[in-house]
Design an enzyme around this catalytic site. Structure first.
Site, PDB file in Angstrom:
ATOM      1  N   GLU B 223     -23.769   0.058  -4.078  1.00  0.00           N
ATOM      2  CA  GLU B 223     -22.627   0.719  -4.507  1.00  0.00           C
ATOM      3  C   GLU B 223     -21.773   0.800  -3.505  1.00  0.00           C
ATOM      4  O   GLU B 223     -21.762   1.298  -2.428  1.00  0.00           O
ATOM      5  CB  GLU B 223     -23.172   2.298  -4.989  1.00  0.00           C
ATOM      6  CG  GLU B 223     -22.328   3.054  -5.720  1.00  0.00           C
ATOM      7  CD  GLU B 223     -21.487   4.136  -4.902  1.00  0.00           C
ATOM      8  OE1 GLU B 223     -20.469   3.754  -4.466  1.00  0.00           O
ATOM      9  OE2 GLU B 223     -21.982   5.254  -4.729  1.00  0.00           O
ATOM     10  N   CYS B 260     -16.897   8.419  -3.107  1.00  0.00           N
ATOM     11  CA  CYS B 260     -16.756   7.195  -3.714  1.00  0.00           C
ATOM     12  C   CYS B 260     -15.934   7.134  -4.881  1.00  0.00           C
ATOM     13  O   CYS B 260     -15.457   6.527  -5.556  1.00  0.00           O
ATOM     14  CB  CYS B 260     -17.969   6.499  -3.860  1.00  0.00           C
ATOM     15  SG  CYS B 260     -19.174   7.436  -4.483  1.00  0.00           S
TER      16      CYS B 260
END
Lengths: 486, 486
Positions: B223, B260
């Site tokens: 990720e 994120c």
């Protein structure tokens, strides 16, 4: 000359309309494609016979399988089960703070490039399993035709694409291209979202590396090499040696052994006395042309190397014709397990009607030997006597293959809900997936969650009104209470 | 000095016993791990504060999330739903020839190496989402600790591993190692079956390439980077400009923007008059230390480049201390959409409390601009007025992100059944998966089918007696009739 960009852009242009079809409409298009192939059956079979050298009964069965597969996927799509709809109701009392309304389903990845196989001109080619599952998932498909059956590929593409379009699919939903260079260019094109492949380990690895090296990497599902170990216990042999010999002979020689699930290494106890039975069972097998020149070359090399390393149980015929194709009958050799352990490099897939009997002694630890000799395979098979405890072998099999078979043979892969056609490297490039069965569809989907989106702006399968009637799994408010306590 | 081989072999030795636990037993071990972390809460929070500079309320919440996540996964495992058991009954009348009894379920891949993140010392670190989902799937886990919180990582590992073992997990089920070289060596070790990572695009890509280049490639779930576009319509602004300004300020400044899902590019109509509202909302935000030196350097560079390219809406403070860490307050700049289109290289993730207001004109086509500027993201957000039709933006969002949000902000990722935390490259390396929510477990499983295996030799969840009481989906004989007909 068609360029990669033209083909990719045509697929890209089809993507959103094909993805947006309601399950019933996409299911209808898949059925239309199946029906059109059925209507063109005799023409397609004739083309396939001419180009592949495979026999009519085998080709008829394979086309039937391909058609049935499309109808099965049609039924799966129609249920909406593959969308895996999950709805979390908003939960003001959620343990981690107020939870918003969250709704998730699976959407198609986008255009897929599918590299077709030589050995299944129908079932793993233009309208085969990878194409059917990607179309079912809602992805446009570009098939890179195999050079072993180019005319058949074009004709399949025409028939299938016309049927899809007549049933409401946008133009470009299914395309066929030729040539490895064009295929590679497409695999690297930004519009392509996933790749699939069935074929050799060498080419499969090259393509997997290309997919991984893109500026934006994409998933690549390659089904590559497999030696499919078989273990026959002493007690099984005592119980039914003749059945085992005839079953082995049929599984090794069917389709001239050009199947990814052909049993390559068959463990049998020393003093098995199978030689005569196997040789007899193979006597009647007629000479068969191999599918391509490169398969012919690979077969001759592998066969010679293993004949030199063992004893011939039955040395079949093998001649190369003027066109460079081999015409062969089955060969089986025996090699002691101890010799394979000394020379593990002898373990390799010989694609064609060839198998090795690996002779083990009563003191041998079969799973330890198997650990030393084998990486992943598509299948592992165990032949045991009734009631015999072979848990260790089955467990070893589950650790090294996607399918574990008892008292049968690995060739013949049924297209069903519970099928698994995959396995650890080098059986596949990504062993979390299957390339046969209804679960194959999931390879070409990713999930999207919608947070706090009003009902009228939600995709149909996520709406409370559920106009498509798909299964919706619902997590109610209040469920998090137990996660806060010991 | 621990070697990669020692660690990998320890994990490998744990694999079969951990995989073999009944769902109830594995669920109990996960609960024990959660309870042990709760019992050690104050010690762990103190360590985290010292090492990360993050505030106590944030860390308390994050540890709670981590503990709750383990209990949620414990509940999921206990149901057996993740095994996805499918049973095809034998069917002598199957359309493609007699179908054998075929039973499929999902098994753990084997040892997983998990590269922990800096920004979530609990939730994406030793006992975080990747670890919890891999353990729940039945895989031993090796965590490569992040250098930003080494002591906390060791202590977390001790507490968690002891709890797992006391609840019946084999030694080696959870291990913690340090150092990028050792981590890379483990990623390439033959015993490792999958990798996971949360962090920068550069490191993530390097690790993904290493996983793909192994002699036997393995799935790698990274990720990576995300700019999380937000689109605010003119009507939304007319309806609630103040709410939007304060929501944006909170989402950009929370955890000093080191998330994120922080909104990086926020599209607002020209003449929006948000500047004053945003500046006011950010005035009270205290100075915050960034997590690591490399995040500090990256932040300073990105911030300066974008300040130079636009107009400061609010230029926050930024100073580098003697240790090389930045202490910052939020900065927001505005840049016309037309200028970004001329200089698309300006679009990049600036990890920290920084956002760009992208000013569009009434004639601009927002989805066309977004197409030109953005690759994949974890999230796409749309702010619209009540009843406004923003289907195009939502559809664009679903095509470019794993989560689409309306009238909210992307930070704050709930751990639930319907959550999706992923997205097309560069948001993740493999966008068919999620790294948050219960579906994350499936990343670490592959399927195995058992063909014609007698009941007493079948794994428990595949037996008709179903001793574990797991859901079994059954395909009955006779279902194939409809696949043979038009």
């Amino acid at each position: 000359m068609t360029t990669a960009t033209e083909v990719a852009e045509r697929a890209e242009a089809a993507a959103s309309a094909w993805a947006a079809l309601a399950p019933a409409d996409r299911a209808r298009a898949l059925r239309a494609m199946a029906d059109a192939l059925e209507a063109a059956r005799s023409e397609l079979i004739d083309l396939a016979r001419t180009e592949t050298g495979l026999g009519q009964p085998r080709l008829e069965g394979e086309l039937t399988r391909t058609i049935v597969q499309l109808r099965l996927f049609s039924d799966v799509v129609a249920t909406g089960h593959d969308l895996d709809v999950r709805i979390d109701d908003a939960d003001p009392g959620f343990i981690l703070g107020p939870r918003p309304d969250l709704r998730r389903y699976r959407v198609p990845l986008g255009p897929v490039i599918n590299f077709a196989a030589s050995n299944f001109p129908f079932a793993f080619s233009v309208a085969g399993g990878d194409t059917a599952s990607a179309l079912a998932a809602g992805c446009p498909v570009i098939v890179k035709a195999h050079s072993g059956h180019p005319r058949l590929s074009d004709r399949m593409g025409e028939v299938a694409a016309a049927a899809l379009e007549s049933a409401g699919a946008p133009p470009g939903t299914l395309q066929v291209v030729h040539g490895q260079a064009l295929g590679l260019e497409l695999l690297s094109h930004p519009a392509i979202a996933a790749g699939s492949f069935t074929g050799s380990t060498g080419i499969g690895r090259m393509l997997a590396d290309a997919a991984a090296a893109r500026p934006a990497p994409i998933p690549f599902y390659g089904e590559l090499g497999s030696v499919n170990p078989v273990f026959v216990t002493r007690a099984a042999l005592d119980e039914r040696a003749a059945d085992i010999a005839s079953g082995l002979a049929a599984s090794v020689s069917g389709s001239a052994g050009q199947l990814c699930t052909k049993p390559g290494y068959v463990f049998v106890p020393e003093g098995h006395a199978l030689d005569g039975l196997i040789a007899a069972a193979l006597t009647e097998v007629p000479e068969h042309r191999l599918l391509t020149r490169s398969i012919s070359t690979g077969y001759e090399e592998g066969r010679e190397r293993l004949i030199a390393a063992g004893e011939a149980v039955r040395e079949g015929a093998s001649r190369v014709d003027d066109d460079g194709f081999s015409w062969v009958t089955p060969t089986v050799v025996s090699i002691p397990a101890a010799r394979l352990l000394e020379r593990p490099e002898l373990v390799e897939e010989v694609f064609g009607p060839f198998a090795v009997l690996v002779e083990y002694s009563p003191d041998d630890d079969l799973t330890a030997i198997a650990d030393a000799l084998f990486e992943g395979s598509l299948t592992v098979t165990v032949h045991a006597a009734k009631g015999e405890n072979v848990r260790d072998l089955l467990e070893w099999g589950a650790g090294h293959a996607g399918r574990v078979i008892m008292d049968g043979w690995p060739t013949g892969v049924s297209v069903t809900y519970a099928q698994q056609h995959g396995g650890p490297w080098p059986a596949t490039t990504l062993d979390v997936s299957t390339s046969v069965g209804t679960a194959a569809l999931g390879r070409f989907q990713r999930a999207v969650a919608y947070q706090s989106v009003p009902q009228d702006l939600l995709p149909a399968p996520l709406q409370d009104a559920n106009p498509w009637g798909v299964p919706q799994r619902r997590a109610a408010a209040g469920e998090s209470t137990s996660w806060g306590t010991r």
